[in-house]
Design an enzyme around this catalytic site. Structure first.
Site, PDB file in Angstrom:
ATOM      1  CB  CYS A 292      -4.073 -30.364  -9.065  1.00 46.58           C
ATOM      2  SG  CYS A 292      -3.349 -29.951 -10.625  1.00 46.58           S
ATOM      3  NE  ARG A 321       2.081 -31.917 -17.680  1.00 49.96           N
ATOM      4  CZ  ARG A 321       1.908 -30.643 -17.347  1.00 49.96           C
ATOM      5  NH1 ARG A 321       2.083 -29.703 -18.260  1.00 49.96           N
ATOM      6  NH2 ARG A 321       1.563 -30.310 -16.119  1.00 49.96           N
ATOM      7  CD  GLN A 339       4.739 -27.958 -12.928  1.00 45.10           C
ATOM      8  OE1 GLN A 339       3.855 -28.135 -12.103  1.00 45.10           O
ATOM      9  NE2 GLN A 339       4.521 -27.369 -14.074  1.00 45.10           N
ATOM     10  CG  ASP A 341       2.782 -28.314  -8.702  1.00 39.90           C
ATOM     11  OD1 ASP A 341       2.235 -27.200  -8.779  1.00 39.90           O
ATOM     12  OD2 ASP A 341       2.233 -29.374  -9.044  1.00 39.90           O
ATOM     13  CG  HIS A 343      -2.057 -27.920  -5.896  1.00 40.97           C
ATOM     14  ND1 HIS A 343      -1.080 -28.821  -6.216  1.00 40.97           N
ATOM     15  CD2 HIS A 343      -2.581 -27.480  -7.071  1.00 40.97           C
ATOM     16  CE1 HIS A 343      -1.018 -28.944  -7.533  1.00 40.97           C
ATOM     17  NE2 HIS A 343      -1.909 -28.142  -8.082  1.00 40.97           N
ATOM     18  CE  LYS A 423      -1.899 -20.989 -18.554  1.00 42.40           C
ATOM     19  NZ  LYS A 423      -1.212 -22.184 -18.971  1.00 42.40           N
ATOM     20  CG  HIS A 469      -3.963 -25.280  -9.535  1.00 45.97           C
ATOM     21  ND1 HIS A 469      -3.974 -26.631  -9.759  1.00 45.97           N
ATOM     22  CD2 HIS A 469      -5.254 -24.906  -9.416  1.00 45.97           C
ATOM     23  CE1 HIS A 469      -5.231 -27.055  -9.782  1.00 45.97           C
ATOM     24  NE2 HIS A 469      -6.025 -26.032  -9.576  1.00 45.97           N
TER      25      HIS A 469
HETATM   26 ZN   LIG Z   1      -2.323 -27.892 -10.051  1.00 43.51          ZN
END
Ligand SMILES: [Zn+2]
Ligand SMILES: [Zn+2]
Length: 601
Positions: A292, A321, A339, A341, A343, A423, A469
């Site tokens: 993000c 992480r 991911q 992923d 945005h 979320k 997200h």
């Molecule tokens: Zn995010």
């Protein structure tokens, strides 16, 4: 079983009272059965090893354990003997007596038991709980059956090392685990489910199917072998193919940033698992734990008009992480992952439609991967959060409304939202009934403001965009771990690392086998030839164990006819089929992403 260790001992929460055991609620009875069984186990151990020191033994989920300091390591044979000894106590149906005694008296009783003495020292009251049955005595706060005959159906399952008080600087003890249920039937069902889960364990299948391994040189960071990488990339390509249709643009942003960016986003203070380091010229940098912040910088590099929105950035680059080593587990809990992923930056007016579009994509992915019904949870504001509470309330209400509008029912996960937004979590129930969280969607009112993001509205003024997200499969590593267990490694053809193996009956058929391979490879199929000198039956067995969707057996007759004897991995013989037809069939199955048939096979 790592999950069991997380169950805190409940010994100090329960006290024996006057209520007869049989009159207690079922849950309390089960708790007491498991607790009492731990005493019976300790009795058996002290009899078998008179010099043993015993520590603590709480009831846990599915059973109980007890920790011992023993003169020698336990072997499986010992567990059987101990179990037999425990059954004698059960048969004798000894009453369990409890009373409070002074600490002084307790120190005499447990004079040769250093762990018990340490526990006595830690108790603040003047008296301590003392329990016994037969010759056995223990220090305990209570919560027992009335007698040893009531402890139910149990089995000692395994033993493992455990530090005294969970402290690695203290002695390593031997922990003996037992499973316990009220009836033999319940116990058998539980033991069977454990066996089933072990059979499907993705770490084991990862090794057997040559997909990946882990190495202590980089804990929690899987090494994907060629077959595992094919599977991994198959998933990435699949998601990537959906992007144009849903209006996403794929981007690539840095892995390492000056930590200023994470101070702006809030991760610096609220996300402790981030890797940070100082560079030679005294700049602190951080390895991104999520995409993000980078996507905010990217959005900020162009001044967009409301006509350009929504902007949908998608990214597959690696994230890191620093998870504690104790929680790392195969592919499902890792330090290095990627991911699917994205945005989305949009105007408040576009939010409803954008969310509906995300939900539609979730539905499509679940269908293509044959994941069954989507299960939805809405996770709300946690204790530590950024932004103002009114925006949070608004976002939470909106999520509930939009999820309902998508036709899903949902559960609320109180306080489990991310620090910057509530979320929606998508959960998936696997083939043996376990629920796993996969993707998430968040409506974020905070981060765009923190980064000072803006777009020019229809009024010609600057406005702050809303940020969504979203990840559908979530961590691809974690998804693969779950998916390997769900399918037991029987991947649908479109994801299978090897889609067919050609099996020549004798060496003289190898040449024809290779021509079949060439023809199918021309059509983009992943086909191997088993040219090993093994017998045909062994080759077929090997391909089945590797869970290859199709085996193409070729001998004299097939070579002459330009055909193969086709078999699928469930062992069904599909007869002689011309090579071009096998190709048609496999291409069809691949392109339609047929999932169900091969998984059921
Ligand atoms: Zn995010
Ligand atoms: Zn007890």
């Amino acid at each position: 079983m790592a999950d069991q260790e997380t169950q805190p001992p409940r010994e100090d929460q329960v006290h024996d009272d006057e209520t007869p055991f049989a009159a207690l609620p079922a849950e309390e009875r089960l708790f007491r059965m498991r607790h009492s069984a731990a005493h019976v186990l300790a009795e058996a151990v002290l009899e078998m090893f008179p010099e043993a020191k015993y520590a603590i033994g709480p009831p846990i989920e599915h059973g109980f354990y007890y920790d011992f300091d023993l003169p020698q390591p336990l072997v499986p044979d010992d567990l059987e003997k101990l179990e037999a000894r425990m059954r004698q106590s059960v048969k004798a149906d000894l009453p369990i007596h409890g009373e409070q005694i002074s600490k002084g008296r307790a120190r005499e009783v447990f004079a040769n038991q250093p762990y018990k003495l340490e526990l006595i020292d830690d108790i603040e009251d003047d008296t301590v709980g003392y329990f016994r049955h037969g010759e056995f005595q223990d220090l305990c706060r209570g919560g027992h059956t009335d007698s040893t005959g009531q402890i139910g159906a149990f089995k000692l399952t395994h033993s493992a090392g455990a530090y005294w008080r969970g402290d690695e600087h203290k002695p390593m003890l031997q922990r003996i685990y037992g499973a316990l249920y009220p009836t033999q039937e319940d116990l058998d069902a539980y033991l069977q489910s454990v066996e089933e889960a072990q059979r499907r364990d993705h770490r084991r299948l990862g090794r057997e199917l040559d997909l990946f391994h882990l190495d202590p040189i980089s804990p929690g960071s899987p090494f994907f072998h060629p077959k595992g990488a094919t599977l991994y990339n198959g998933l990435v390509e699949y998601v990537r193919e959906l992007y144009p249709r849903y209006g996403y643009d794929e981007v690539i942003t840095p892995l390492i940033f000056n930590t200023d960016i994470f101070r702006t986003s809030g991760h610096y203070d609220l996300f402790p698992d981030m890797y940070k380091m100082m560079t030679g010229d005294d700049v602190e940098v951080g390895v991104k734990p999520m995409n993000c912040p980078g996507h905010c910088v990217l959005f900020d590099s162009t001044l967009y008009s409301y006509r350009d929105l929504p902007i949908r950035f998608a990214e597959f680059t690696r994230l890191h992480r620093n998870e504690r080593s104790g929680v790392l587990h195969g592919l499902t809990r890792v330090r290095s992952f990627s991911q699917d992923d994205s945005h989305i930056f949009c105007t408040p007016e576009q939010l409803d439609e954008e969310m509906a579009r995300v939900f539609e994509m979730v539905r499509e992915v679940y269908r293509d991967l044959a994941l069954g019904e989507v299960e939805v949870r809405i996770a709300t504001r946690p204790e530590r959060f950024v932004g103002n509470p009114e925006d949070w309330d608004h976002a939470e209400e909106l999520l509930k409304e939009l999820v309902s509008k998508a036709g899903w029912s949902y559960e609320i996960a109180e306080g489990e939202g991310a620090f910057y937004a509530p979320k929606v979590e998508f959960h998936f129930r696997d083939a043996i009934g376990r629920s796993w969280q996969l993707g998430t969607v968040q409506i974020d009112m905070a981060m765009a403001t923190r980064f000072g993001l803006r777009y020019i509205g229809s009024d010609g003024e600057e406005h702050t965009p809303v940020m969504i997200h979203r990840a559908i499969l979530g961590s691809l590593e974690r998804f693969l771990g779950v998916y390997i267990e769900h399918t037991e490694g029987r991947f649908p053809l479109w994801l299978a690392p090897v889609q067919a193996v050609v099996v020549p009956i004798a060496d003289r058929h190898i040449e024809y086998a290779q021509s079949v391979q060439r023809e199918l490879r021309q059509r983009g199929l992943r086909v191997e030839v088993d040219a090993s000198g093994e017998r045909m039956g062994a080759k077929i067995r090997k391909a089945q164990l590797q869970k290859v969707p199709y085996m193409l057996v070729v001998g004299d007759r097939e070579a002459e006819a330009g055909a193969v004897a086709l078999r699928d991995r469930s062992g069904d013989d599909l007869g002689a089929v011309p090579v071009f037809q096998v190709g048609d069939r496999m291409v069809d199955e691949r392109d339609s992403r047929t999932s169900q048939a091969p998984i059921d096979a």
